[in-house]
Design a protein around this motif. Sequence first.
Motif, PDB file in Angstrom:
ATOM      1  N   ASP A  97     -20.085  16.242  -4.949  1.00  0.00           N
ATOM      2  CA  ASP A  97     -20.094  17.143  -6.159  1.00  0.00           C
ATOM      3  C   ASP A  97     -18.788  17.377  -6.838  1.00  0.00           C
ATOM      4  OD1 ASP A  97     -20.817  19.301  -7.795  1.00  0.00           O
ATOM      5  OD2 ASP A  97     -20.766  20.719  -6.274  1.00  0.00           O
ATOM      6  N   ILE A  98     -17.749  17.991  -6.068  1.00  0.00           N
ATOM      7  CA  ILE A  98     -16.332  18.075  -6.719  1.00  0.00           C
ATOM      8  C   ILE A  98     -15.324  17.441  -5.662  1.00  0.00           C
ATOM      9  CG2 ILE A  98     -14.586  20.040  -7.245  1.00  0.00           C
ATOM     10  CD1 ILE A  98     -17.066  21.811  -7.475  1.00  0.00           C
ATOM     11  N   THR A  99     -14.053  16.890  -6.506  1.00  0.00           N
ATOM     12  CA  THR A  99     -13.010  16.426  -5.326  1.00  0.00           C
ATOM     13  C   THR A  99     -11.969  17.058  -6.372  1.00  0.00           C
ATOM     14  OG1 THR A  99     -12.521  14.479  -7.375  1.00  0.00           O
ATOM     15  CG2 THR A  99     -14.332  14.101  -5.494  1.00  0.00           C
ATOM     16  N   HIS A 100     -10.852  17.115  -5.409  1.00  0.00           N
ATOM     17  CA  HIS A 100      -9.429  17.525  -5.577  1.00  0.00           C
ATOM     18  C   HIS A 100      -8.603  16.699  -4.881  1.00  0.00           C
ATOM     19  CE1 HIS A 100     -10.630  21.370  -7.332  1.00  0.00           C
ATOM     20  NE2 HIS A 100     -11.658  21.575  -6.203  1.00  0.00           N
ATOM     21  N   SER A 101      -7.494  16.080  -5.688  1.00  0.00           N
ATOM     22  CA  SER A 101      -6.637  14.859  -5.014  1.00  0.00           C
ATOM     23  C   SER A 101      -5.078  15.502  -4.952  1.00  0.00           C
ATOM     24  CB  SER A 101      -6.738  13.782  -5.898  1.00  0.00           C
ATOM     25  OG  SER A 101      -8.255  13.080  -5.946  1.00  0.00           O
ATOM     26  N   SER A 102      -4.541  14.899  -4.229  1.00  0.00           N
ATOM     27  CA  SER A 102      -3.149  15.241  -3.898  1.00  0.00           C
ATOM     28  C   SER A 102      -2.383  13.742  -3.578  1.00  0.00           C
ATOM     29  CB  SER A 102      -2.809  16.229  -2.903  1.00  0.00           C
ATOM     30  OG  SER A 102      -3.320  17.465  -3.186  1.00  0.00           O
ATOM     31  N   VAL A 103      -1.430  13.364  -4.300  1.00  0.00           N
ATOM     32  CA  VAL A 103      -0.923  12.281  -4.138  1.00  0.00           C
ATOM     33  C   VAL A 103       0.610  12.769  -3.163  1.00  0.00           C
ATOM     34  CG1 VAL A 103       0.465  10.272  -5.186  1.00  0.00           C
ATOM     35  CG2 VAL A 103      -1.668  11.201  -6.250  1.00  0.00           C
ATOM     36  N   ALA A 156      -4.998   1.839  -9.119  1.00  0.00           N
ATOM     37  CA  ALA A 156      -6.084   1.503  -8.046  1.00  0.00           C
ATOM     38  C   ALA A 156      -6.639   2.746  -7.441  1.00  0.00           C
ATOM     39  CB  ALA A 156      -5.221   0.860  -6.781  1.00  0.00           C
ATOM     40  N   PHE A 157      -5.944   3.832  -7.364  1.00  0.00           N
ATOM     41  CA  PHE A 157      -6.685   5.206  -7.077  1.00  0.00           C
ATOM     42  C   PHE A 157      -7.743   5.523  -8.257  1.00  0.00           C
ATOM     43  CE2 PHE A 157      -6.600   9.851  -7.416  1.00  0.00           C
ATOM     44  CZ  PHE A 157      -7.513  10.130  -6.285  1.00  0.00           C
ATOM     45  N   SER A 158      -7.245   5.410  -9.222  1.00  0.00           N
ATOM     46  CA  SER A 158      -8.201   5.782 -10.559  1.00  0.00           C
ATOM     47  C   SER A 158      -9.442   4.855 -10.300  1.00  0.00           C
ATOM     48  CB  SER A 158      -7.487   5.367 -11.931  1.00  0.00           C
ATOM     49  OG  SER A 158      -8.358   5.273 -13.080  1.00  0.00           O
ATOM     50  N   SER A 159      -9.350   3.521  -9.978  1.00  0.00           N
ATOM     51  CA  SER A 159     -10.338   2.611  -9.919  1.00  0.00           C
ATOM     52  C   SER A 159     -11.218   3.045  -8.657  1.00  0.00           C
ATOM     53  CB  SER A 159      -9.894   1.284  -9.702  1.00  0.00           C
ATOM     54  OG  SER A 159     -10.738   0.265  -9.478  1.00  0.00           O
ATOM     55  N   PHE A 160     -10.709   3.565  -7.732  1.00  0.00           N
ATOM     56  CA  PHE A 160     -11.268   4.129  -6.359  1.00  0.00           C
ATOM     57  C   PHE A 160     -12.331   5.118  -6.728  1.00  0.00           C
ATOM     58  CE2 PHE A 160     -11.575   7.319  -3.277  1.00  0.00           C
ATOM     59  CZ  PHE A 160     -12.166   6.542  -2.257  1.00  0.00           C
ATOM     60  N   MET A 161     -11.704   6.152  -7.452  1.00  0.00           N
ATOM     61  CA  MET A 161     -12.366   7.357  -7.956  1.00  0.00           C
ATOM     62  C   MET A 161     -13.516   7.186  -8.901  1.00  0.00           C
ATOM     63  SD  MET A 161     -11.091   9.981  -6.216  1.00  0.00           S
ATOM     64  CE  MET A 161     -11.867  11.248  -7.324  1.00  0.00           C
ATOM     65  N   HIS A 162     -13.021   6.100  -9.988  1.00  0.00           N
ATOM     66  CA  HIS A 162     -14.360   5.950 -10.904  1.00  0.00           C
ATOM     67  C   HIS A 162     -15.482   4.861 -10.302  1.00  0.00           C
ATOM     68  CE1 HIS A 162     -11.335   7.631 -13.277  1.00  0.00           C
ATOM     69  NE2 HIS A 162     -12.297   8.304 -14.109  1.00  0.00           N
ATOM     70  N   VAL A 217     -10.344   4.099   2.635  1.00  0.00           N
ATOM     71  CA  VAL A 217     -10.021   5.447   3.384  1.00  0.00           C
ATOM     72  C   VAL A 217      -9.784   4.926   4.807  1.00  0.00           C
ATOM     73  CG1 VAL A 217     -11.769   7.448   4.311  1.00  0.00           C
ATOM     74  CG2 VAL A 217     -12.275   6.396   1.969  1.00  0.00           C
ATOM     75  N   VAL A 218      -8.596   5.304   5.256  1.00  0.00           N
ATOM     76  CA  VAL A 218      -8.275   5.201   6.556  1.00  0.00           C
ATOM     77  C   VAL A 218      -8.472   6.278   7.512  1.00  0.00           C
ATOM     78  CG1 VAL A 218      -6.580   3.602   5.670  1.00  0.00           C
ATOM     79  CG2 VAL A 218      -5.937   5.934   6.092  1.00  0.00           C
ATOM     80  N   GLU A 219      -8.764   7.523   6.946  1.00  0.00           N
ATOM     81  CA  GLU A 219      -9.213   8.715   7.703  1.00  0.00           C
ATOM     82  C   GLU A 219      -9.857   9.542   7.081  1.00  0.00           C
ATOM     83  OE1 GLU A 219      -5.792  10.786   9.524  1.00  0.00           O
ATOM     84  OE2 GLU A 219      -4.602   9.460   9.212  1.00  0.00           O
ATOM     85  N   LEU A 260       0.818  -1.024  -0.009  1.00  0.00           N
ATOM     86  CA  LEU A 260      -0.222  -0.012   0.057  1.00  0.00           C
ATOM     87  C   LEU A 260       0.810   1.165  -0.183  1.00  0.00           C
ATOM     88  CD1 LEU A 260      -2.587  -1.156   2.638  1.00  0.00           C
ATOM     89  CD2 LEU A 260      -2.851  -1.161   0.092  1.00  0.00           C
ATOM     90  N   GLY A 261       1.829   1.337  -0.946  1.00  0.00           N
ATOM     91  CA  GLY A 261       2.753   2.502  -1.116  1.00  0.00           C
ATOM     92  C   GLY A 261       2.357   3.825  -1.481  1.00  0.00           C
ATOM     93  N   THR A 262       1.049   3.831  -1.861  1.00  0.00           N
ATOM     94  CA  THR A 262       0.467   5.084  -2.169  1.00  0.00           C
ATOM     95  C   THR A 262      -0.358   5.811  -1.456  1.00  0.00           C
ATOM     96  OG1 THR A 262       0.808   4.543  -4.800  1.00  0.00           O
ATOM     97  CG2 THR A 262      -0.702   6.137  -4.303  1.00  0.00           C
ATOM     98  N   CYS A 263      -0.081   7.083  -0.995  1.00  0.00           N
ATOM     99  CA  CYS A 263      -0.883   7.744  -0.163  1.00  0.00           C
ATOM    100  C   CYS A 263      -1.515   8.846  -0.974  1.00  0.00           C
ATOM    101  CB  CYS A 263      -0.132   8.292   1.034  1.00  0.00           C
ATOM    102  SG  CYS A 263      -1.076   9.366   2.089  1.00  0.00           S
ATOM    103  N   VAL A 264      -2.797   8.941  -0.884  1.00  0.00           N
ATOM    104  CA  VAL A 264      -3.602  10.078  -1.637  1.00  0.00           C
ATOM    105  C   VAL A 264      -4.615  10.566  -0.509  1.00  0.00           C
ATOM    106  CG1 VAL A 264      -5.222  10.521  -3.557  1.00  0.00           C
ATOM    107  CG2 VAL A 264      -3.504   8.578  -3.636  1.00  0.00           C
ATOM    108  N   TRP A 265      -4.523  11.979  -0.808  1.00  0.00           N
ATOM    109  CA  TRP A 265      -5.647  12.991  -0.007  1.00  0.00           C
ATOM    110  C   TRP A 265      -6.526  13.239  -0.905  1.00  0.00           C
ATOM    111  CZ3 TRP A 265      -4.922  13.480   5.224  1.00  0.00           C
ATOM    112  CH2 TRP A 265      -3.955  13.114   5.953  1.00  0.00           C
TER     113      TRP A 265
END
Length: 152
Positions: free
Chosen positions: A133-139, A117-123, A94-96, A63-68
């Motif tokens: 409504d709206i999302t903004h992501s930071s890796v 996996a993040f793309s899959s999570f989003m879609h 979602v851990v937090e 689980l090396g990718t952390c995304v906010w």
Amino acid sequence: MKLDQAQRRILALLQKDSSISTQNLAEKVGLSPSPCWRRVRELEEAGLIRGYVALLDREKLGLGTCVWVRVKLTKHSSEVLDRFEAVVKSCNEVVECYELLGETDCLLKLYLPNLEAFSSFMHNFLLKIPEVDITHSSVALREIKNETALPL
């Protein structure tokens, strides 16, 4: 509950190693084992100690990718937030999750294997929630500090 020095020391030591024996804990705090054990039980009963966990190495678990992800909801109502919360609480990635003041309504922290996996999570998950409504992501590029111990 007002904490004395021994209680603060107990909490600090347990945050570093919750598997420490009562004997070792008592020695480090300067108490005999029975009073130390009673103090730990008092802290548990008062709700200051919520539980004990094992901290896992997310990198070694793949689980090396952390995304906010910052989420703006469709509208501000308790019903919308309740539905969103229920769905997010059911999602293991979602851990937090925090409700925020300001332009963003909620902030999610995710641990995932990779960007695919993040793309899959989003879609397949987040963007299918009607309340979103709206999302903004930071890796996260790298982890500089990640502490579980609270400052006492």
